[in-house]
Design a protein around this motif. Structure first.
Motif, PDB file in Angstrom:
ATOM      1  N   LEU A   1       0.828  -1.204   0.000  1.00 47.39           N
ATOM      2  CA  LEU A   1       0.000   0.000   0.000  1.00 47.39           C
ATOM      3  C   LEU A   1       0.866   1.258   0.000  1.00 47.39           C
ATOM      4  O   LEU A   1       0.643   2.185  -0.784  1.00 47.39           O
ATOM      5  CB  LEU A   1      -0.935  -0.025   1.203  1.00 47.39           C
ATOM      6  CG  LEU A   1      -2.032   1.064   1.270  1.00 47.39           C
ATOM      7  CD1 LEU A   1      -3.246   0.547   2.029  1.00 47.39           C
ATOM      8  CD2 LEU A   1      -1.524   2.337   1.935  1.00 47.39           C
ATOM      9  N   ASP A   2       1.873   1.303   0.879  1.00 47.35           N
ATOM     10  CA  ASP A   2       2.747   2.472   0.960  1.00 47.35           C
ATOM     11  C   ASP A   2       3.498   2.686  -0.355  1.00 47.35           C
ATOM     12  O   ASP A   2       3.638   3.819  -0.831  1.00 47.35           O
ATOM     13  CB  ASP A   2       3.747   2.315   2.099  1.00 47.35           C
ATOM     14  CG  ASP A   2       3.104   2.447   3.472  1.00 47.35           C
ATOM     15  OD1 ASP A   2       1.976   2.965   3.541  1.00 47.35           O
ATOM     16  OD2 ASP A   2       3.712   2.031   4.468  1.00 47.35           O
TER      17      ASP A   2
ATOM     18  N   CYS B   1       2.997   5.897  -3.019  1.00 54.34           N
ATOM     19  CA  CYS B   1       4.157   6.701  -3.411  1.00 54.34           C
ATOM     20  C   CYS B   1       4.233   6.822  -4.933  1.00 54.34           C
ATOM     21  O   CYS B   1       4.446   7.907  -5.477  1.00 54.34           O
ATOM     22  CB  CYS B   1       5.434   6.060  -2.859  1.00 54.34           C
ATOM     23  SG  CYS B   1       6.951   6.962  -3.272  1.00 54.34           S
ATOM     24  N   LEU B   2       4.038   5.708  -5.636  1.00 53.77           N
ATOM     25  CA  LEU B   2       4.091   5.710  -7.097  1.00 53.77           C
ATOM     26  C   LEU B   2       2.936   6.514  -7.687  1.00 53.77           C
ATOM     27  O   LEU B   2       3.104   7.229  -8.679  1.00 53.77           O
ATOM     28  CB  LEU B   2       4.061   4.272  -7.618  1.00 53.77           C
ATOM     29  CG  LEU B   2       5.281   3.415  -7.291  1.00 53.77           C
ATOM     30  CD1 LEU B   2       5.057   1.972  -7.739  1.00 53.77           C
ATOM     31  CD2 LEU B   2       6.535   3.980  -7.950  1.00 53.77           C
ATOM     32  N   LEU B   3       1.763   6.405  -7.077  1.00 54.82           N
ATOM     33  CA  LEU B   3       0.600   7.158  -7.540  1.00 54.82           C
ATOM     34  C   LEU B   3       0.835   8.651  -7.379  1.00 54.82           C
ATOM     35  O   LEU B   3       0.554   9.454  -8.283  1.00 54.82           O
ATOM     36  CB  LEU B   3      -0.646   6.728  -6.760  1.00 54.82           C
ATOM     37  CG  LEU B   3      -1.937   7.510  -7.033  1.00 54.82           C
ATOM     38  CD1 LEU B   3      -2.356   7.371  -8.493  1.00 54.82           C
ATOM     39  CD2 LEU B   3      -3.054   7.032  -6.103  1.00 54.82           C
TER      40      LEU B   3
ATOM     41  N   LEU C   1      13.088   6.197 -11.788  1.00 51.90           N
ATOM     42  CA  LEU C   1      13.044   5.028 -12.657  1.00 51.90           C
ATOM     43  C   LEU C   1      11.995   5.179 -13.753  1.00 51.90           C
ATOM     44  O   LEU C   1      12.068   4.517 -14.780  1.00 51.90           O
ATOM     45  CB  LEU C   1      12.750   3.774 -11.824  1.00 51.90           C
ATOM     46  CG  LEU C   1      13.783   3.397 -10.766  1.00 51.90           C
ATOM     47  CD1 LEU C   1      13.301   2.188  -9.971  1.00 51.90           C
ATOM     48  CD2 LEU C   1      15.136   3.107 -11.406  1.00 51.90           C
ATOM     49  N   GLY C   2      11.028   6.041 -13.524  1.00 52.01           N
ATOM     50  CA  GLY C   2       9.957   6.212 -14.499  1.00 52.01           C
ATOM     51  C   GLY C   2      10.156   7.370 -15.456  1.00 52.01           C
ATOM     52  O   GLY C   2       9.212   7.796 -16.126  1.00 52.01           O
ATOM     53  N   ARG C   3      11.375   7.873 -15.561  1.00 55.54           N
ATOM     54  CA  ARG C   3      11.636   9.048 -16.398  1.00 55.54           C
ATOM     55  C   ARG C   3      11.210   8.833 -17.849  1.00 55.54           C
ATOM     56  O   ARG C   3      10.484   9.660 -18.420  1.00 55.54           O
ATOM     57  CB  ARG C   3      13.119   9.418 -16.350  1.00 55.54           C
ATOM     58  CG  ARG C   3      13.486  10.602 -17.236  1.00 55.54           C
ATOM     59  CD  ARG C   3      14.961  10.947 -17.135  1.00 55.54           C
ATOM     60  NE  ARG C   3      15.799   9.828 -17.562  1.00 55.54           N
ATOM     61  CZ  ARG C   3      17.135   9.858 -17.564  1.00 55.54           C
ATOM     62  NH1 ARG C   3      17.761  10.939 -17.141  1.00 55.54           N
ATOM     63  NH2 ARG C   3      17.839   8.819 -17.952  1.00 55.54           N
TER      64      ARG C   3
END
Length: 370
Positions: free
Chosen positions: A151-152, A156-158, A313-315
């Motif tokens: 969940l955490d 964070c990603l959201l 990492l999602g650049r």
């Protein structure tokens, strides 16, 4: 999967909304539209669940409460951050202790948001067969079953995904509306590459030949001037001495101002205040007519996506999503601020925003625009 969901959200929701606004000559708050759009895309990528947040007529009360709670929690949390680095953190700590005011609202919003996401995680874990390419399913298949950890991580990603992308796109469309020559060059490139269908070579690490070089350069330049996260903080893990002799001690908080760094004359030259995509480009090809994207500086002088071992990492996924939206929208519409010469008031929560939104009207693209 990201590409497929992005296409569906663009074709089935965003384009029809923009087309209807253009046909009826109605105003839209583009900042809010892009926030909802990004929320849908990122949430479905993470959870395999369609919020339908961009389709107001289809949003359930539960979904609406979750989205409002998430947004409210982000705003209050951002105010906490500002208080910690520039004001008196004791104020929000007292309110938290007494459970009053904004801290009471924060607690309620966090519980609402975590409860909604926690319910999705629990329901997915109870499924007999885990099938799907969303991040939640992949985590569970990989053995990550600790609900709190998952969940955490997903929150964070959201937070990073939907806030940053929608913010970056909002500022981009405003900057482009004020730079017609750049807009013409962008549309020319977009239409020459299929009118919004991405067929560019990937630009791994920020260099190399690229079919969408001018689009990438324009986005990079806008992110320099209007980074989604304008200020960030790091904590020193061990005593150290920086190359310039600065001594830092374990536990110290280091605050760096990404917004200010992007406007540094020492780094970007005397034209630092200008929006100039060409600073990221070089002429390429035998006839010198093609653009080649070239990264300027390094990630430490341009820390929009962090730097070093903490680099985002999602650049590349973020750039792909932004390019997809830019190509799709600009190939069909002109985004025109509702007020001529509109100058947004810059405000910063977790991400930089336009106070009061970005009211625009949409105009169908015509051949005369080129």
């Amino acid at each position: 999967m990201v590409r497929s969901m992005m296409d569906m959200e663009l074709i089935n929701r965003l384009y029809p909304i923009l087309a209807t606004a253009a046909e009826n000559k109605t105003l839209l708050d583009l900042q809010e539209i892009l926030r909802r759009f990004s929320f849908d895309v990122v949430f479905q990528n993470l959870f395999g669940y369609d919020l339908q947040f961009l389709s107001p007529g289809h949003v359930s009360n539960t979904t609406s409460k979750f989205a409002d709670a998430f947004t409210h929690a982000v705003q209050i949390g951002s105010e906490r951050y500002v208080a910690n680095i520039s004001a008196l953190p004791i104020l929000w700590r007292v309110k938290r202790f007494l459970n009053i005011g904004s801290e009471k609202q924060f607690k309620m919003s966090v519980n609402e948001a975590r409860g909604f996401i926690g319910g999705l995680i629990k329901k997915r874990k109870e499924e007999k067969e885990l099938v799907g390419d969303d991040v939640l399913t992949r985590l569970l298949i990989s053995g990550w079953t600790d609900e709190k950890f998952v969940l955490d991580l997903l929150i964070c990603l959201l937070l990073a995904g939907q806030e940053a992308i929608s913010t970056a796109l909002t500022w981009f469309f405003w900057v482009i509306s004020a730079n017609p020559e750049v807009e013409r060059e962008l549309v020319k490139e977009i239409l020459s590459n299929g009118g919004g269908e991405s067929n560019r070579d990937e630009v791994n690490g920020g260099g190399g030949r690229c079919m969408g070089a001018y689009t990438r350069a324009s986005l990079s330049e806008c992110l320099r001037l209007y980074p989604p996260v304008p200020v960030d903080t790091k904590e020193v893990m061990a005593d150290d001495v920086w190359p310039d002799g600065t001594i830092v001690k374990k536990g110290m908080k280091i605050v760096y101002h990404i917004y200010a760094m992007g406007r540094s004359k020492e780094v970007w030259g005397s034209d630092f205040a200008e929006f100039r995509p060409e600073r990221w480009l070089e002429r390429d090809g035998a006839d010198g007519k093609m653009w080649r994207f070239v990264a300027r500086g390094d990630s430490y002088s341009y820390p929009v996506f962090q730097a070093g071992p903490r680099i985002c990492l999602g650049r590349e996924i973020a750039f792909m999503q932004m390019e997809k939206v830019v190509a799709g929208v600009l190939s069909q519409f002109r985004v025109v601020p509702a007020v001529e010469g509109f100058q947004p008031e810059y405000i910063s929560y977790l991400t930089s925003k336009m106070k009061g939104g970005f009211p625009v009207r949409l105009e169908r693209r015509s051949k005369g625009d080129l």
